[in-house]
Design an enzyme around this catalytic site. Structure first.
Site, PDB file in Angstrom:
ATOM      1  N   CYS A 116     -15.326  -3.084  -0.184  1.00  0.00           N
ATOM      2  CA  CYS A 116     -13.946  -3.333   0.225  1.00  0.00           C
ATOM      3  C   CYS A 116     -13.376  -4.445  -0.664  1.00  0.00           C
ATOM      4  O   CYS A 116     -14.097  -5.064  -1.445  1.00  0.00           O
ATOM      5  CB  CYS A 116     -13.893  -3.749   1.689  1.00  0.00           C
TER       6      CYS A 116
ATOM      7  N   ARG B 238      -1.741   6.792   9.470  1.00  0.00           N
ATOM      8  CA  ARG B 238      -1.778   6.267   8.096  1.00  0.00           C
ATOM      9  C   ARG B 238      -1.811   7.394   7.059  1.00  0.00           C
ATOM     10  O   ARG B 238      -1.744   8.558   7.402  1.00  0.00           O
ATOM     11  CB  ARG B 238      -3.022   5.386   7.945  1.00  0.00           C
TER      12      ARG B 238
ATOM     13  N   LYS C 164      -5.956   7.392  11.988  1.00  0.00           N
ATOM     14  CA  LYS C 164      -6.320   7.911  10.662  1.00  0.00           C
ATOM     15  C   LYS C 164      -6.665   9.402  10.709  1.00  0.00           C
ATOM     16  O   LYS C 164      -7.376   9.834  11.607  1.00  0.00           O
ATOM     17  CB  LYS C 164      -7.500   7.116  10.113  1.00  0.00           C
TER      18      LYS C 164
ATOM     19  N   LYS D 281      -3.935   1.438  14.877  1.00  0.00           N
ATOM     20  CA  LYS D 281      -3.914   2.300  13.696  1.00  0.00           C
ATOM     21  C   LYS D 281      -4.522   3.672  14.013  1.00  0.00           C
ATOM     22  O   LYS D 281      -5.373   3.800  14.905  1.00  0.00           O
ATOM     23  CB  LYS D 281      -4.678   1.642  12.561  1.00  0.00           C
TER      24      LYS D 281
ATOM     25  N   CYS E 213      -8.041 -10.815   0.941  1.00  0.00           N
ATOM     26  CA  CYS E 213      -8.128 -10.402   2.339  1.00  0.00           C
ATOM     27  C   CYS E 213      -8.256 -11.611   3.264  1.00  0.00           C
ATOM     28  O   CYS E 213      -9.210 -12.389   3.151  1.00  0.00           O
ATOM     29  CB  CYS E 213      -9.311  -9.461   2.549  1.00  0.00           C
TER      30      CYS E 213
ATOM     31  N   CYS F 247     -16.538  -8.104   5.977  1.00  0.00           N
ATOM     32  CA  CYS F 247     -16.525  -8.518   7.387  1.00  0.00           C
ATOM     33  C   CYS F 247     -16.742  -7.288   8.249  1.00  0.00           C
ATOM     34  O   CYS F 247     -16.713  -6.160   7.743  1.00  0.00           O
ATOM     35  CB  CYS F 247     -15.203  -9.229   7.725  1.00  0.00           C
TER      36      CYS F 247
ATOM     37  N   ARG G 199       0.866  -1.198   0.000  1.00  0.00           N
ATOM     38  CA  ARG G 199       0.000   0.000   0.000  1.00  0.00           C
ATOM     39  C   ARG G 199       0.896   1.239   0.000  1.00  0.00           C
ATOM     40  O   ARG G 199       1.716   1.412   0.897  1.00  0.00           O
ATOM     41  CB  ARG G 199      -0.871  -0.032   1.257  1.00  0.00           C
TER      42      ARG G 199
ATOM     43  N   CYS H 291     -14.218  -2.076   6.248  1.00  0.00           N
ATOM     44  CA  CYS H 291     -13.355  -1.255   5.391  1.00  0.00           C
ATOM     45  C   CYS H 291     -14.140  -0.528   4.304  1.00  0.00           C
ATOM     46  O   CYS H 291     -13.739   0.534   3.849  1.00  0.00           O
ATOM     47  CB  CYS H 291     -12.288  -2.124   4.739  1.00  0.00           C
TER      48      CYS H 291
END
Ligand code: SRM
Ligand code: SF4
Length: 567
Positions: free
Chosen positions: A431, A150, A214, A212, A437, A476, A80, A480
């Site tokens: 997503c 991120r 953001k 994480k 994934c 899931c 990424r 995302c």
């Protein structure tokens, strides 16, 4: 596995020890790169490469077959890129396209909903070369994954505001300012010599963040970045066509765990207004408050939203004020009215043109209907401006001079890049999910296009085909695809089965509520037929779908998600 890994009485998560013992994110990645007996990474390195912007994955479609053949799973990495504000030049695009075609299993480029791109299916042996290519063209994949700040988002469309360039520069500044300081990335991937000075992480600390993190920079009234899902947000306040400061909002996040009521989606909350000169210091104070107060014993309770819940917003705010030696001013007035991208041609304030191209689920590849990958490559060879990736997984060809417009339009038309697409489809999102994934429970990207066709038919049946509904799918409950900010949100439960959420709103500041649990695609379509029919008959003038289902009490409005989301 790093040798001195041991758990202390504090009951920290395993990830905390991995970070602590990683020698500032180096681990033994270099040794793994030399090991040709496997395509994977071992022990802690599996997690550490994420700090360098890569995930180890295997093709899930091939798992059983490979297992039967007694082969290791088909390991390959997803990379990424870091692209604050989503801007990428034509030259950079050409190189990325070439690497994707020659050195990845899938030969595609995947635009993400955080304004960057991913390359799936890179073999371990090709990793160094991709980093070196990125470096040569001025890019990197630093800090695009794991427990760091991120890729920083910024409202994509430069045509929409005179202050866009300034905001974009803020996104870059914030991204650079919060990057890890370790030289591990340069040493491992770019072969730079280890500098014999002591490593130091002045902002993130030796164990980095608890989870994480953001960040967005937003230009109202366009909320294309979906700011309410982010940990830290800077909303530009503009006077006389200049940014004078930012409203700061913190603590958004969307992931949940099915059935776990200790997890909930949450919308970012207002902290206050700051003048421009305070931006970096406030950013640092928010990040370090989260660093020091965040939960390091339970990763499901570790994001900023839970820190705020655990310590209270007031204490969090005081801590930020103390650390940055400021007092937040009251929030300045702002509003949002849109979220989606305006597909097609637009003229900018300088008289140049931009073309926003719809990309279904952000996947750039060629198929029988559309030569998207080849078409973009062709444009890149003649286009002198930039490409801008949007948080809606689309791409803008920007800064097109008037004299070049015809040429680019011709290419776009001949490769099928400009198409008649319904508003429903343009505003849809999924997503990645299967096959790459590892966390996917149900299909998302691979099911959405046909699913949208079915919903388009329903819309047509009730003469609603010109209307917008924000419909999103996540494979899931990590969410995302930002399904928990959609008017219709699907979240995967198991193969072919989803929870159906409805009642989010158009601008993205209301969380939808569960309507039906664990149902098949067919069943979802039956429910949507019923709901859209009723919406077409009983809506007030111009009433959006999400507002309609709330007004009609088809689902209860989620006002405070901590209390209302599950009950
Ligand atoms: Fe995500 C994990 C893909 C945006 C919440 N996400 C993953 C991983 C890396 C799976 C994994 O951990 O092994 C997925 C890789 C799939 C693949 O094969 O590519 C993945 N997430 C994506 C992308 C590509 C979806 C897309 O189709 O665009 C997005 C990449 C963004 C980027 O460029 O950085 C992506 N992920 C999001 C968003 C939306 C957003 O940020 O606006 C969310 C919800 C917002 C939030 O953070 O709350 C999101 N992803 C997660 C989570 C749950 C985090 C949590 O708070 O618990 C995970 C799992 C985790 O971190 O443990 C996850
Ligand atoms: Fe994978 Fe789940 Fe994220 Fe979809 S929502 S990309 S299935 S982690």
């Amino acid at each position: 596995m790093i040798k001195n890994f041991k758990k202390s009485s504090l009951n920290l998560t395993k990830e905390e020890y991995i970070k602590e013992n990683s020698n500032y994110l180096r681990g033994t990645i270099v040794d793994d790169l030399k090991n040709e007996t496997t395509n994977g990474f071992s022990g802690d390195n599996f997690s550490l490469i994420r700090f360098h912007g890569m995930y180890q994955q295997d093709d899930r479609d091939l798992r059983i077959e490979r297992n039967q053949q007694k082969l290791e799973p088909r390991y390959a990495m997803m990379l990424r890129c870091r692209l604050p504000g989503g801007v990428i030049s034509s030259k950079q695009w050409i190189k990325i396209d070439s690497f994707a075609s020659k050195n990845t299993f899938y030969k595609t480029i995947r635009l993400t909903n955080r304004q960057t791109f991913q390359l799936h299916g890179i073999l371990k042996k090709n990793l160094k070369s991709v980093h070196q290519i990125l470096h040569k063209i001025g890019l990197d994949s630093l800090a695009t994954a794991n427990d760091v700040n991120r890729n920083v988002l910024c409202t994509s469309d430069p045509m929409q505001s005179e202050v866009h360039q300034e905001c974009y520069e803020w996104a870059q500044k914030i991204s650079n300012f919060l990057l890890p300081h370790t030289k591990a990335y340069a040493e491992i991937w770019l072969n730079q010599k280890k500098i014999l000075s002591t490593d130091h992480e002045p902002i993130l600390g030796k164990t980095y963040l608890p989870r994480k993190f953001k960040t967005t920079v937003v230009i109202p009234p366009h909320n294309d970045v979906d700011l309410y899902a982010n940990d830290m947000n800077f909303i530009a306040i503009i006077e006389n066509k200049k940014i004078i400061g930012f409203n700061v909002l913190i603590g958004g996040g969307l992931s949940i765990t099915h059935g776990n009521k200790q997890t909930w989606p949450f919308l970012a909350l207002e902290l206050g207004y700051i003048t421009l000169d305070k931006t970096l210091s406030v950013a640092k104070s928010i990040v370090t408050t989260q660093r020091d107060w965040g939960n390091r014993s339970n990763r499901k309770n570790a994001k900023t939203r839970y820190t705020i819940e655990n310590m209270g917003l007031n204490l969090f705010k005081k801590e930020v004020e103390k650390r940055s030696n400021i007092t937040f001013e009251p929030i300045r007035s702002y509003f949002f009215d849109t979220r989606g991208d305006k597909i097609g041609w637009k003229k900018d304030i300088n008289g140049n043109w931009s073309l926003t191209i719809f990309v279904q689920n952000g996947r750039i590849y060629d198929n029988d209907n559309q030569l998207l990958k080849s078409g973009l490559l062709k444009i890149a060879t003649v286009h002198k401006g930039n490409f801008r990736l949007t948080s809606n997984q689309n791409i803008i060809v920007s800064e097109i001079l008037s004299e070049n417009k015809n040429q680019i339009e011709k290419i776009a038309l001949s490769y099928g890049l400009i198409k008649n697409t319904s508003k429903l489809r343009e505003n849809s999102m999924a997503c990645v999910s299967f096959p790459t994934c590892p966390l996917a429970m149900a299909e998302a990207e691979r099911m959405l296009s046909n699913f949208i066709t079915e919903v388009e038919n329903i819309m047509l049946k009730y003469k609603m085909e010109k209307e917008i509904i924000i419909l999103r799918v996540s494979g899931c409950p990590n969410g995302c695809g930002r399904s928990l900010l959609a008017e219709i949100g699907l979240i995967g439960k198991s193969i072919g089965r989803y929870n159906l959420y409805i009642g989010g709103n158009r601008i993205g500041n209301r969380i939808p509520k569960i309507y039906k649990e664990n149902i098949t695609e067919k069943e979802i379509l039956v429910h949507l037929d019923f709901l859209i029919k009723n919406w077409s008959i009983y809506r007030k003038a111009n009433e959006d779908f999400g507002d309609f289902v709330i007004r009609k009490k088809i689902v209860k409005e989620v006002i405070n998600p901590i209390h209302d989301f599950w009950n």
